[in-house]
Design a protein around this motif. Structure first.
Motif, PDB file in Angstrom:
ATOM      1  N   MET A  75       0.815  -1.216   0.000  1.00  0.00           N
ATOM      2  CA  MET A  75       0.000   0.000   0.000  1.00  0.00           C
ATOM      3  C   MET A  75       0.850   1.269   0.000  1.00  0.00           C
ATOM      4  SD  MET A  75      -3.154  -0.625  -0.432  1.00  0.00           S
ATOM      5  CE  MET A  75      -3.801   1.017  -0.087  1.00  0.00           C
ATOM      6  N   SER A  76       2.068   1.206   0.505  1.00  0.00           N
ATOM      7  CA  SER A  76       2.948   2.378   0.431  1.00  0.00           C
ATOM      8  C   SER A  76       3.217   2.745  -1.022  1.00  0.00           C
ATOM      9  CB  SER A  76       4.267   2.103   1.163  1.00  0.00           C
ATOM     10  OG  SER A  76       4.067   2.069   2.559  1.00  0.00           O
ATOM     11  N   TYR A  77       3.441   1.736  -1.870  1.00  0.00           N
ATOM     12  CA  TYR A  77       3.644   1.973  -3.303  1.00  0.00           C
ATOM     13  C   TYR A  77       2.351   2.469  -3.953  1.00  0.00           C
ATOM     14  CZ  TYR A  77       7.948  -0.801  -2.826  1.00  0.00           C
ATOM     15  OH  TYR A  77       9.178  -1.271  -2.450  1.00  0.00           O
ATOM     16  N   VAL A  78       1.236   1.855  -3.573  1.00  0.00           N
ATOM     17  CA  VAL A  78      -0.055   2.212  -4.164  1.00  0.00           C
ATOM     18  C   VAL A  78      -0.403   3.665  -3.861  1.00  0.00           C
ATOM     19  CG1 VAL A  78      -2.540   1.762  -4.069  1.00  0.00           C
ATOM     20  CG2 VAL A  78      -0.923  -0.159  -4.134  1.00  0.00           C
ATOM     21  N   ASP A 118       4.511   2.967  11.344  1.00  0.00           N
ATOM     22  CA  ASP A 118       5.917   3.016  10.930  1.00  0.00           C
ATOM     23  C   ASP A 118       6.047   3.423   9.464  1.00  0.00           C
ATOM     24  OD1 ASP A 118       6.587   2.193  13.477  1.00  0.00           O
ATOM     25  OD2 ASP A 118       6.888   0.087  12.921  1.00  0.00           O
ATOM     26  N   GLN A 119       5.101   2.987   8.628  1.00  0.00           N
ATOM     27  CA  GLN A 119       5.140   3.312   7.197  1.00  0.00           C
ATOM     28  C   GLN A 119       4.542   4.686   6.899  1.00  0.00           C
ATOM     29  OE1 GLN A 119       4.225  -1.311   5.826  1.00  0.00           O
ATOM     30  NE2 GLN A 119       3.435   0.348   4.569  1.00  0.00           N
ATOM     31  N   ARG A 130      -4.582   6.103   6.127  1.00  0.00           N
ATOM     32  CA  ARG A 130      -5.221   5.537   4.934  1.00  0.00           C
ATOM     33  C   ARG A 130      -5.595   4.062   5.118  1.00  0.00           C
ATOM     34  NH1 ARG A 130      -7.215   9.569   2.914  1.00  0.00           N
ATOM     35  NH2 ARG A 130      -7.712   8.352   1.037  1.00  0.00           N
ATOM     36  N   VAL A 131      -5.504   3.567   6.345  1.00  0.00           N
ATOM     37  CA  VAL A 131      -5.843   2.161   6.631  1.00  0.00           C
ATOM     38  C   VAL A 131      -6.861   2.120   7.764  1.00  0.00           C
ATOM     39  CG1 VAL A 131      -4.982  -0.117   7.299  1.00  0.00           C
ATOM     40  CG2 VAL A 131      -3.534   1.410   5.930  1.00  0.00           C
ATOM     41  N   VAL A 132      -7.945   1.380   7.556  1.00  0.00           N
ATOM     42  CA  VAL A 132      -8.994   1.240   8.571  1.00  0.00           C
ATOM     43  C   VAL A 132      -9.068  -0.224   9.000  1.00  0.00           C
ATOM     44  CG1 VAL A 132     -11.452   1.469   9.086  1.00  0.00           C
ATOM     45  CG2 VAL A 132     -10.325   3.140   7.579  1.00  0.00           C
ATOM     46  N   PHE A 133      -8.824  -0.487  10.283  1.00  0.00           N
ATOM     47  CA  PHE A 133      -8.993  -1.823  10.852  1.00  0.00           C
ATOM     48  C   PHE A 133     -10.385  -1.884  11.480  1.00  0.00           C
ATOM     49  CE2 PHE A 133      -4.420  -1.386  10.651  1.00  0.00           C
ATOM     50  CZ  PHE A 133      -3.959  -2.667  10.364  1.00  0.00           C
TER      51      PHE A 133
END
Length: 396
Positions: free
Chosen positions: A235-238, A265-266, A271-274
């Protein structure tokens, strides 16, 4: 201790074809457990009396409530260790009590116990091969797997593989003489009271996701073999190319805290939902744009079928039975397991081409309706029960 929950009513045709005792390690939130909760009522509707026996409590045996609500008897007999003879006798007695016509087991401990029960009670047995471990070295685990292979080869009347690829791999790893039969899973996607646009708007508002964001979704128990850490790395690349993308991680597990730290850390935590465990998985899929399964190993993951029924294009690892479900370039894109750059490239290829996503999503839906319908697969399973009860030998 044994806990028995009997169903309250019987359908007129129940039991006319026989009694099947379904034995499973536990009834937690995994794919095998969710499938059993779907299959047992469907088997009952086709004329079999269905009784479920569990050996352990996992996640509170959440799927047991669904079975009870459907009128299926659920019996729990705790088995702490396979070598505990006293507990093993209690399990076999529990399996014997309803006078089974056939025993059907799911997951490893249940498969060992069910094989022993089949030999002791002289009742035909079927097992579904959800996982396929390979012995390494000489230790307790390798001995356990040796016993399991012995039972699968010499006791079980049918060993159900979820795809031809899994059957071929089973033959290559010590099960060449086992009675292997390919029978894919089928599911019945839950009906939603709302149309897709309404569901999408409601759930995105609940999760704090803008309506215009491109949502990548994965559904998994959060543990190392599921490869979610690789997806986060991808996802870092995306996000470097599609900065408004969102990753939705549906599920929970032992690795969640570590994965959440990885997003920090990234620098992609925003942009990430758990979501944790959710009961509305199908609606979450319908609210998304792309389904990704970065698993390092799997057989025939049910969640891929659910995503296909939700008309989502698939990006998944080329492992286990997944290539038998998803044809590369038709229903989705397949990548080598653990290959972060390839995973990122496949995700970007989908997110940057709306027309391609729509075309592939519709192809996925057509494949699901044709090959992974619950009604079709349960009918095949009931016919297979008829065969083993009648003593019909498996095809060579």
């Amino acid at each position: 201790m044994e806990i028995v929950a009997e169903h309250n009513s019987e359908s007129p045709s129940e039991g006319r074809r026989g009694t099947v005792v379904l034995v499973i390690d536990g009834l937690g939130r995994g794919g095998a457990e969710r499938l059993l909760a779907l299959y047992a009522p469907a088997i009952r509707a086709l004329g079999y009396r269905a009784i479920v026996v569990t050996l352990q409590v996992r996640d509170g045996n959440a799927e047991a409530e669904k079975l009870r609500a459907a009128g299926i008897a659920v019996r729990h007999v705790e088995l702490t260790k396979l070598r505990n003879v006293t507990e093993l006798r209690k399990v076999i007695a529990c399996i014997r009590e309803p006078k089974p016509s056939v025993i059907h087991t799911h997951l490893e401990a249940a498969t060992v116990v069910g094989g022993i029960a089949s030999a002791v009670l002289r009742v035909p047995a079927v097992t579904t091969l959800h996982t396929l471990e390979h012995p390494t070295g000489i230790n307790r685990a390798s001995f356990r797997l040796w016993v399991l292979r012995l039972l699968l080869t010499h006791i079980y009347d049918r060993v159900l593989c979820l795809s031809d690829t899994i059957a071929d791999e089973a033959r290559e790893h010590g099960l060449r003489r086992a009675p292997l039969v390919t029978l894919p899973n089928g599911i019945l996607p839950p009906e939603s009271l709302d149309d897709r646009c309404t569901v999408r708007k409601r759930l995105r508002a609940e999760l704090g996701i803008s309506e215009g964001a491109l949502v990548v979704v994965t559904v998994a128990v959060l543990r190392p073999p599921k490869g979610v850490d690789r997806l986060l790395a991808a996802m870092s690349y995306v996000l470097a190319s599609v900065p408004d993308a969102i990753l939705l991680v549906v599920g929970d597990g032992s690795e969640r805290e570590q994965l959440e730290q990885q997003t920090r850390d990234q620098g992609i935590a925003h942009r990430v939902v758990f979501t944790g465990f959710r009961e509305d998985v199908y609606d979450l899929l319908r609210s998304s744009d792309l389904f990704v399964l970065p698993t390092l190993w799997d057989t025939l993951p049910t969640v891929v079928i659910e995503a296909m029924f939700a008309s989502l294009p698939i990006v998944a690892s080329r492992v286990g039975g997944i290539p038998d479900m998803v044809e590369h370039g038709v229903q989705g894109a397949l990548v080598p397991p653990g290959d972060v750059p390839a995973l990122a490239s496949a995700i970007l290829g989908m997110l940057t081409d709306a027309r391609r996503r729509e075309t592939i999503g519709l192809a996925a839906l057509r494949r699901a309706e044709t090959d992974f319908s619950l009604s079709i697969q349960v009918q095949k399973l009931a016919d297979l029960y008829d065969e083993v009860i009648a003593g019909v030998r498996p095809p060579s």
